[in-house]
Design a protein around this motif. Structure first.
Motif, PDB file in Angstrom:
ATOM      1  N   UNK A 150      41.155  18.481 -14.770  1.00 12.19           N
ATOM      2  CA  UNK A 150      42.543  18.436 -14.282  1.00 12.19           C
ATOM      3  C   UNK A 150      42.698  19.154 -12.942  1.00 12.19           C
ATOM      4  N   UNK A 151      43.460  18.506 -12.053  1.00  9.25           N
ATOM      5  CA  UNK A 151      43.729  19.080 -10.738  1.00  9.25           C
ATOM      6  C   UNK A 151      45.233  19.070 -10.506  1.00  9.25           C
ATOM      7  N   UNK A 152      45.700  20.005  -9.703  1.00 12.02           N
ATOM      8  CA  UNK A 152      47.131  20.030  -9.393  1.00 12.02           C
ATOM      9  C   UNK A 152      47.382  19.063  -8.250  1.00 12.02           C
ATOM     10  N   UNK A 153      48.493  18.351  -8.316  1.00 10.86           N
ATOM     11  CA  UNK A 153      48.857  17.420  -7.261  1.00 10.86           C
ATOM     12  C   UNK A 153      49.933  18.079  -6.396  1.00 10.86           C
ATOM     13  N   UNK A 154      49.679  18.070  -5.091  1.00 12.91           N
ATOM     14  CA  UNK A 154      50.650  18.656  -4.173  1.00 12.91           C
ATOM     15  C   UNK A 154      51.173  17.616  -3.188  1.00 12.91           C
ATOM     16  N   UNK A 155      52.436  17.748  -2.859  1.00 15.38           N
ATOM     17  CA  UNK A 155      53.034  16.932  -1.805  1.00 15.38           C
ATOM     18  C   UNK A 155      53.750  17.938  -0.908  1.00 15.38           C
ATOM     19  N   UNK A 156      53.320  18.029   0.310  1.00 12.51           N
ATOM     20  CA  UNK A 156      53.891  18.984   1.265  1.00 12.51           C
ATOM     21  C   UNK A 156      53.974  20.397   0.673  1.00 12.51           C
ATOM     22  N   UNK A 157      52.853  20.901   0.234  1.00 14.23           N
ATOM     23  CA  UNK A 157      52.782  22.270  -0.308  1.00 14.23           C
ATOM     24  C   UNK A 157      53.612  22.516  -1.562  1.00 14.23           C
ATOM     25  N   UNK A 158      54.073  21.445  -2.176  1.00 14.07           N
ATOM     26  CA  UNK A 158      54.851  21.617  -3.399  1.00 14.07           C
ATOM     27  C   UNK A 158      54.090  21.041  -4.591  1.00 14.07           C
ATOM     28  N   UNK A 159      53.978  21.835  -5.648  1.00 13.91           N
ATOM     29  CA  UNK A 159      53.308  21.363  -6.852  1.00 13.91           C
ATOM     30  C   UNK A 159      54.181  20.297  -7.500  1.00 13.91           C
ATOM     31  N   UNK A 160      53.645  19.088  -7.643  1.00 13.68           N
ATOM     32  CA  UNK A 160      54.458  18.001  -8.218  1.00 13.68           C
ATOM     33  C   UNK A 160      53.886  17.375  -9.486  1.00 13.68           C
ATOM     34  N   UNK A 161      52.646  17.725  -9.816  1.00 17.71           N
ATOM     35  CA  UNK A 161      52.094  17.120 -11.029  1.00 17.71           C
ATOM     36  C   UNK A 161      50.640  17.456 -11.258  1.00 17.71           C
ATOM     37  N   UNK A 162      50.056  16.783 -12.223  1.00 15.92           N
ATOM     38  CA  UNK A 162      48.657  17.014 -12.596  1.00 15.92           C
ATOM     39  C   UNK A 162      47.874  15.710 -12.620  1.00 15.92           C
ATOM     40  N   UNK A 163      46.691  15.757 -12.025  1.00  9.50           N
ATOM     41  CA  UNK A 163      45.791  14.610 -12.114  1.00  9.50           C
ATOM     42  C   UNK A 163      44.870  14.926 -13.285  1.00  9.50           C
ATOM     43  N   UNK A 164      44.853  14.046 -14.253  1.00  7.15           N
ATOM     44  CA  UNK A 164      44.126  14.311 -15.481  1.00  7.15           C
ATOM     45  C   UNK A 164      43.065  13.245 -15.762  1.00  7.15           C
ATOM     46  N   UNK A 165      41.835  13.671 -15.766  1.00  8.04           N
ATOM     47  CA  UNK A 165      40.732  12.745 -16.041  1.00  8.04           C
ATOM     48  C   UNK A 165      40.418  12.826 -17.526  1.00  8.04           C
ATOM     49  N   UNK A 166      40.942  11.849 -18.248  1.00 10.89           N
ATOM     50  CA  UNK A 166      40.819  11.826 -19.700  1.00 10.89           C
ATOM     51  C   UNK A 166      39.365  11.738 -20.170  1.00 10.89           C
ATOM     52  N   UNK A 167      38.575  10.876 -19.488  1.00 10.91           N
ATOM     53  CA  UNK A 167      37.157  10.732 -19.822  1.00 10.91           C
ATOM     54  C   UNK A 167      36.357  10.736 -18.525  1.00 10.91           C
ATOM     55  N   UNK A 168      35.159  11.234 -18.608  1.00  8.79           N
ATOM     56  CA  UNK A 168      34.321  11.350 -17.431  1.00  8.79           C
ATOM     57  C   UNK A 168      34.183  10.040 -16.644  1.00  8.79           C
ATOM     58  N   UNK A 169      34.014   8.936 -17.362  1.00 10.01           N
ATOM     59  CA  UNK A 169      33.794   7.655 -16.694  1.00 10.01           C
ATOM     60  C   UNK A 169      35.053   6.794 -16.574  1.00 10.01           C
ATOM     61  N   UNK A 170      36.208   7.410 -16.748  1.00  6.07           N
ATOM     62  CA  UNK A 170      37.459   6.671 -16.617  1.00  6.07           C
ATOM     63  C   UNK A 170      38.229   7.168 -15.396  1.00  6.07           C
ATOM     64  N   UNK A 171      39.045   6.280 -14.840  1.00  6.27           N
ATOM     65  CA  UNK A 171      39.894   6.711 -13.730  1.00  6.27           C
ATOM     66  C   UNK A 171      40.947   7.654 -14.291  1.00  6.27           C
ATOM     67  N   UNK A 172      41.378   8.627 -13.508  1.00  2.64           N
ATOM     68  CA  UNK A 172      42.356   9.611 -13.999  1.00  2.64           C
ATOM     69  C   UNK A 172      43.773   9.050 -14.078  1.00  2.64           C
ATOM     70  N   UNK A 173      44.648   9.790 -14.748  1.00  2.00           N
ATOM     71  CA  UNK A 173      46.068   9.425 -14.779  1.00  2.00           C
ATOM     72  C   UNK A 173      46.816  10.533 -14.043  1.00  2.00           C
ATOM     73  N   UNK A 174      47.983  10.207 -13.559  1.00  2.00           N
ATOM     74  CA  UNK A 174      48.766  11.137 -12.745  1.00  2.00           C
ATOM     75  C   UNK A 174      50.069  11.453 -13.468  1.00  2.00           C
ATOM     76  N   UNK A 175      50.193  12.698 -13.896  1.00  2.00           N
ATOM     77  CA  UNK A 175      51.333  13.117 -14.710  1.00  2.00           C
ATOM     78  C   UNK A 175      52.289  13.980 -13.889  1.00  2.00           C
ATOM     79  N   UNK A 176      53.556  13.626 -13.889  1.00  2.00           N
ATOM     80  CA  UNK A 176      54.524  14.456 -13.171  1.00  2.00           C
ATOM     81  C   UNK A 176      55.865  14.462 -13.898  1.00  2.00           C
ATOM     82  N   UNK A 177      56.617  15.557 -13.775  1.00  2.00           N
ATOM     83  CA  UNK A 177      57.920  15.646 -14.434  1.00  2.00           C
ATOM     84  C   UNK A 177      58.851  14.577 -13.871  1.00  2.00           C
TER      85      UNK A 177
END
Length: 218
Positions: A150-177
């Motif tokens: 999991x990595x934090x997603x930033x837009x202009x220095x603002x924390x907006x969500x989490x990039x979550x790699x569910x499985x090693x060989x799968x593309x990640x999903x992007x979770x945000x409030x």
DNA sequence: GCGACAG
DNA sequence: ATCTTGTCGC
């Protein structure tokens, strides 16, 4: 609540700005018992919105509803809400159960105007919502966390969500409030509702399958 | 200036 | 998202 929905892109941008200032990232939900999930499938210009409500205690889907309508707005990146939010607003009127929080396909605040579909819908309905997307919306940057997938997603220095790699060989999903929930809680709730076979949380899986079913069984 | 860009 | 054949992998 009465809302004058935008009819062109200039109005749409102003609308998003008015939504953005109303977003709350506070965790207002104490205990989550029911999770809603919404998705839309298309056949030509007809959108088939499907919604489900999952009961965490019963561990089962307790309600399913659909709503279909002609969608005239074209898909334009960052303006997805014009196509899907009207469908969602009509769809949720059918729910007899009231969800504590709702999963939406697409972004919440991980959006250039801080107003993705999940946020617009969440503010208009005044409900806790979480946006879950399969691809990021530019511009963005990432920051690693202690957790490898999991990595934090930033837009202009603002924390907006989490990039979550569910499985090693799968593309990640992007979770945000979307609205009325924090970045951390959004991630925790989604993470807690994952299954082994898909990269989307269970309620979203069911909503997605249901929208495809609604589209084909017409 | 051109291009990238949720579903 | 949707349109689509064969093909790779568990």
């Amino acid at each position: 609540m009465k809302v004058k929905f935008p009819t062109n892109l200039v109005e749409a941008r102003e609308f998003q700005k008015s939504i953005a200032v109303k977003v709350s990232l506070k965790d207002t939900v104490r205990k989550i018992k029911r999770i809603g999930a919404l998705d839309v499938a298309y056949k030509g210009d007809i959108g088939y919105a499907a919604g489900v409500i999952y009961d965490l205690e019963e561990k089962e889907i307790i309600e399913k509803q659909t709503f279909s309508e002609r969608v005239t707005s074209p898909y334009i990146p960052t303006f997805l809400f014009l196509r899907e939010v009207p469908l969602f607003l009509n769809l949720v009127k059918k729910f007899t159960n009231d969800p504590d929080i709702v999963f939406i396909d697409g972004h919440g605040i991980a959006h250039p105007q801080t107003a993705g579909s999940a946020t617009v819908f969440g503010v208009l309905w005044d409900k806790s919502t979480i946006g879950i997307a399969k691809k990021p919306l530019r511009p963005f940057s990432y920051e690693k966390t202690k957790t490898k997938n999991m990595d934090r997603i930033f837009i202009k220095d603002r924390l907006v969500g989490i990039r979550y790699k569910v499985r090693k060989d799968w593309n990640p999903i992007y979770i945000s409030p979307g609205n009325r929930v924090s970045v951390n809680t959004s991630f925790e709730i989604v993470k807690r509702n994952m299954t082994e076979k898909y990269k989307l949380p269970y309620p979203s899986q069911v909503a997605h399958a249901f929208s495809l079913e609604a589209k084909s069984i017409v």
